[in-house]
Each structure stands twice: as structure tokens, then as C-alpha cells.
Design a protein around this motif. Structure first.
Motif, PDB file in Angstrom:
ATOM      1  N   ARG A  63     -10.400   1.647  -3.740  1.00  0.00           N
ATOM      2  CA  ARG A  63     -11.162   1.061  -4.852  1.00  0.00           C
ATOM      3  C   ARG A  63     -10.492  -0.213  -5.361  1.00  0.00           C
ATOM      4  O   ARG A  63     -11.166  -1.201  -5.658  1.00  0.00           O
ATOM      5  CB  ARG A  63     -11.301   2.083  -5.983  1.00  0.00           C
ATOM      6  N   LEU A  64      -9.155  -0.198  -5.452  1.00  0.00           N
ATOM      7  CA  LEU A  64      -8.425  -1.396  -5.871  1.00  0.00           C
ATOM      8  C   LEU A  64      -8.637  -2.525  -4.874  1.00  0.00           C
ATOM      9  O   LEU A  64      -8.841  -3.690  -5.265  1.00  0.00           O
ATOM     10  CB  LEU A  64      -6.935  -1.063  -5.991  1.00  0.00           C
ATOM     11  N   GLU A  65      -8.630  -2.198  -3.595  1.00  0.00           N
ATOM     12  CA  GLU A  65      -8.807  -3.211  -2.559  1.00  0.00           C
ATOM     13  C   GLU A  65     -10.212  -3.812  -2.596  1.00  0.00           C
ATOM     14  O   GLU A  65     -10.386  -5.019  -2.382  1.00  0.00           O
ATOM     15  CB  GLU A  65      -8.539  -2.583  -1.194  1.00  0.00           C
ATOM     16  N   GLU A  66     -11.211  -2.969  -2.876  1.00  0.00           N
ATOM     17  CA  GLU A  66     -12.595  -3.446  -2.851  1.00  0.00           C
ATOM     18  C   GLU A  66     -12.986  -4.183  -4.128  1.00  0.00           C
ATOM     19  O   GLU A  66     -13.739  -5.159  -4.075  1.00  0.00           O
ATOM     20  CB  GLU A  66     -13.537  -2.252  -2.624  1.00  0.00           C
ATOM     21  N   THR A  67     -12.503  -3.714  -5.288  1.00  0.00           N
ATOM     22  CA  THR A  67     -12.936  -4.300  -6.559  1.00  0.00           C
ATOM     23  C   THR A  67     -11.953  -5.319  -7.106  1.00  0.00           C
ATOM     24  O   THR A  67     -12.340  -6.207  -7.872  1.00  0.00           O
ATOM     25  CB  THR A  67     -13.140  -3.192  -7.606  1.00  0.00           C
ATOM     26  N   GLY A  68     -10.680  -5.185  -6.765  1.00  0.00           N
ATOM     27  CA  GLY A  68      -9.670  -6.072  -7.322  1.00  0.00           C
ATOM     28  C   GLY A  68      -9.340  -5.771  -8.770  1.00  0.00           C
ATOM     29  O   GLY A  68      -8.643  -6.546  -9.429  1.00  0.00           O
ATOM     30  N   GLU A  69      -9.813  -4.624  -9.292  1.00  0.00           N
ATOM     31  CA  GLU A  69      -9.576  -4.244 -10.684  1.00  0.00           C
ATOM     32  C   GLU A  69      -8.315  -3.384 -10.766  1.00  0.00           C
ATOM     33  O   GLU A  69      -8.245  -2.307 -10.169  1.00  0.00           O
ATOM     34  CB  GLU A  69     -10.771  -3.480 -11.248  1.00  0.00           C
ATOM     35  N   ILE A  70      -7.342  -3.861 -11.525  1.00  0.00           N
ATOM     36  CA  ILE A  70      -6.074  -3.143 -11.654  1.00  0.00           C
ATOM     37  C   ILE A  70      -6.241  -1.953 -12.590  1.00  0.00           C
ATOM     38  O   ILE A  70      -6.831  -2.064 -13.671  1.00  0.00           O
ATOM     39  CB  ILE A  70      -4.981  -4.090 -12.168  1.00  0.00           C
ATOM     40  N   GLN A  71      -5.733  -0.828 -12.163  1.00  0.00           N
ATOM     41  CA  GLN A  71      -5.766   0.397 -12.958  1.00  0.00           C
ATOM     42  C   GLN A  71      -4.560   0.404 -13.903  1.00  0.00           C
ATOM     43  O   GLN A  71      -3.418   0.461 -13.464  1.00  0.00           O
ATOM     44  CB  GLN A  71      -5.741   1.624 -12.033  1.00  0.00           C
ATOM     45  N   ARG A 129       0.834  -1.206   0.000  1.00  0.00           N
ATOM     46  CA  ARG A 129       0.000   0.000   0.000  1.00  0.00           C
ATOM     47  C   ARG A 129       0.870   1.258   0.000  1.00  0.00           C
ATOM     48  O   ARG A 129       0.573   2.241  -0.707  1.00  0.00           O
ATOM     49  CB  ARG A 129      -0.940  -0.022   1.206  1.00  0.00           C
ATOM     50  N   GLU A 130       1.938   1.260   0.773  1.00  0.00           N
ATOM     51  CA  GLU A 130       2.818   2.426   0.847  1.00  0.00           C
ATOM     52  C   GLU A 130       3.538   2.667  -0.480  1.00  0.00           C
ATOM     53  O   GLU A 130       3.769   3.815  -0.864  1.00  0.00           O
ATOM     54  CB  GLU A 130       3.841   2.252   1.967  1.00  0.00           C
ATOM     55  N   ARG A 131       3.905   1.596  -1.186  1.00  0.00           N
ATOM     56  CA  ARG A 131       4.541   1.783  -2.497  1.00  0.00           C
ATOM     57  C   ARG A 131       3.593   2.482  -3.458  1.00  0.00           C
ATOM     58  O   ARG A 131       4.004   3.337  -4.253  1.00  0.00           O
ATOM     59  CB  ARG A 131       4.981   0.434  -3.062  1.00  0.00           C
ATOM     60  N   LEU A 132       2.316   2.129  -3.408  1.00  0.00           N
ATOM     61  CA  LEU A 132       1.333   2.798  -4.262  1.00  0.00           C
ATOM     62  C   LEU A 132       1.197   4.274  -3.868  1.00  0.00           C
ATOM     63  O   LEU A 132       1.130   5.157  -4.729  1.00  0.00           O
ATOM     64  CB  LEU A 132      -0.025   2.093  -4.148  1.00  0.00           C
TER      65      LEU A 132
END
Length: 236
Positions: free
Chosen positions: A139-147, A124-127
């Protein structure tokens, strides 16, 4: 006799007719400040504290340009471009893998859970270090969809003064992509010749007019004097 007496004492004698012809005026001598006016040429620049540079912390390629013209006004938070970065994609994948590993450790020992939590937090910190906002991480954590692409936004409101970004361009970390300036406050830079520097001081009154509005004078004060002299022009 009066004229001759004044001349003998080192004075100058003029007849009333001569005084009227020359338009001579006399005034009693008094103590007062010495005022010297200096006429110079100047130009306007954006105020340096109101300048901001848009850059990125990772390598990528510009896939979309939302702002592509010098002089274009932008709002704070307005999208500027979208960048594709393989590093960004892989870091998101690592974050999702760490999350999935943490979920599978239900009922595991405290040490195992602590280690999994540390992996999730590190990803998370790297992001976040790549300026990916908390809302995007959630949103990434909840949906699992990579941006696939990251959208860069304008840090402040202003006008695009320089645009180095072009569609399809490869971007390296720290590379300048846009320069944005808030033109609501300008600096008037006046070039003073070396021989006139003794007549200029911080706080001194100044008046100026611009060629597009002849005869309209505006007032200001000298705010700063640069400590260096331009060698070719001998001005400061």
C-alpha cells in the motif's frame, strides 16, 4: 481351648459377639499394588505454551489503546494499540525515496539498475523487520502515503492477563506491553509436601474438586513434577 491355642501360637482370639461389636472384617492376603493417597492444595494457572507476550522492535509512543482492561477477551489479529515512531516514519520515507530513484533510472545501465533495486529491497526489508506486513508495504508503494502510526495486533486469541501499556507511554524495543493467555486449557498446580513426594509419580491418578462446586470430583493424571523444592514451604 481353641482361643487359648490360637493365643499360644501368637494369634488373637475374639469371641463372635466381640467381632460383631467391633465390626471386624477379614480377607485373605493377596499380592497387589500399594496405594497411598495424598491430599494437597492446588491452584489453576494458564498453560504456559498458550501464553504470548506483545512487544515491539522499535521505540515509539502509544497514541491509541484499543484494548485497555485486564480480563478482556481478544481475537487473533485484533488491534491492541497504535504506536507513533519517528524511526518508522523515516524508514518509510527512505523506502519511497529509493522507489523514486529506481523509477528515474529507466534506460540506465544494468549496474545502476541493480544498485537501485538493492536499495529498494534493503528499505523494504527494514520495514518487514519491524513487523510491518507485506500488505502495508504494498500500500505504501502504490499510494506513497506514509503511515504515521503502526497498529499492533493480538498474536493469538485469549484473555488479557497483564496490561503494562498506557496511553501516551513511551515504548522501548523489547518492552512487554501485554500478556495474553488462552484459558481454554489450564494447568492445575498442586503443592506436595516434601515428606509426601515418594507417593507421587508421573502418570499417577489424581482427583480434585473446586470450592465453588463441592462434591463434584474430576479426574486427571500427574503430568509433570518440578525438579526443585520451594524452600520456605518445603513443597514441590
Amino acid at each position: 481351648e481353641g482361643a487359648e491355642g490360637a493365643a499360644a501360637q501368637g494369634g488373637i482370639a475374639l469371641s463372635p459377639e466381640r467381632i460383631q461389636t467391633l465390626g471386624v472384617r477379614t480377607e485373605a492376603a493377596t499380592l497387589g499394588p500399594w496405594v497411598r493417597s495424598v491430599r494437597v492444595v492446588g491452584h489453576f494457572e494458564p498453560a504456559e505454551p498458550a501464553l504470548s507476550t506483545v512487544t515491539t522492535k522499535f521505540e515509539g509512543w502509544i497514541e491509541r489503546l484499543y484494548v485497555n482492561a485486564v480480563g478482556q477477551p481478544v481475537r487473533a489479529g485484533e488491534p491492541l494499540m497504535a504506536l507513533y515512531s519517528p524511526e518508522l516514519v523515516s524508514t518509510q520515507q527512505e523506502f519511497l525515496v529509493a522507489l523514486e530513484g529506481r523509477r528515474r533510472l529507466v534506460g540506465a545501465s544494468a549496474d545502476a539498475l541493480a544498485g537501485a533495486d538493492a536499495l529498494v529491497q534493503a528499505a523494504r526489508e527494514r520495514l518487514r523487520n519491524w513487523d510491518i506486513g507485506d500488505a502495508a508495504v504494498t500500500r505504501l508503494e502504490e499510494t506513497g502515503e506514509i503511515q504515521r502510526a503502526l497498529v499492533l495486533h493480538a498474536p493469538t486469541r485469549g484473555v488479557v492477563l497483564q496490561r503494562m501499556a498506557t496511553l501516551g507511554m513511551r515504548v522501548m524495543p523489547g518492552e512487554r506491553l501485554f500478556e495474553i493467555g488462552d484459558l481454554s486449557t489450564l494447568w492445575l498446580m498442586a503443592d506436595v509436601f516434601e515428606q509426601d513426594l515418594d507417593a507421587v509419580a508421573v502418570g499417577a491418578q489424581a482427583s480434585f474438586e473446586v470450592p465453588s462446586q463441592p462434591g463434584r470430583q474430576r479426574m486427571g493424571k500427574v503430568d509433570f513434577i518440578y525438579p526443585t523444592l520451594d524452600e520456605p514451604t518445603r513443597t514441590t
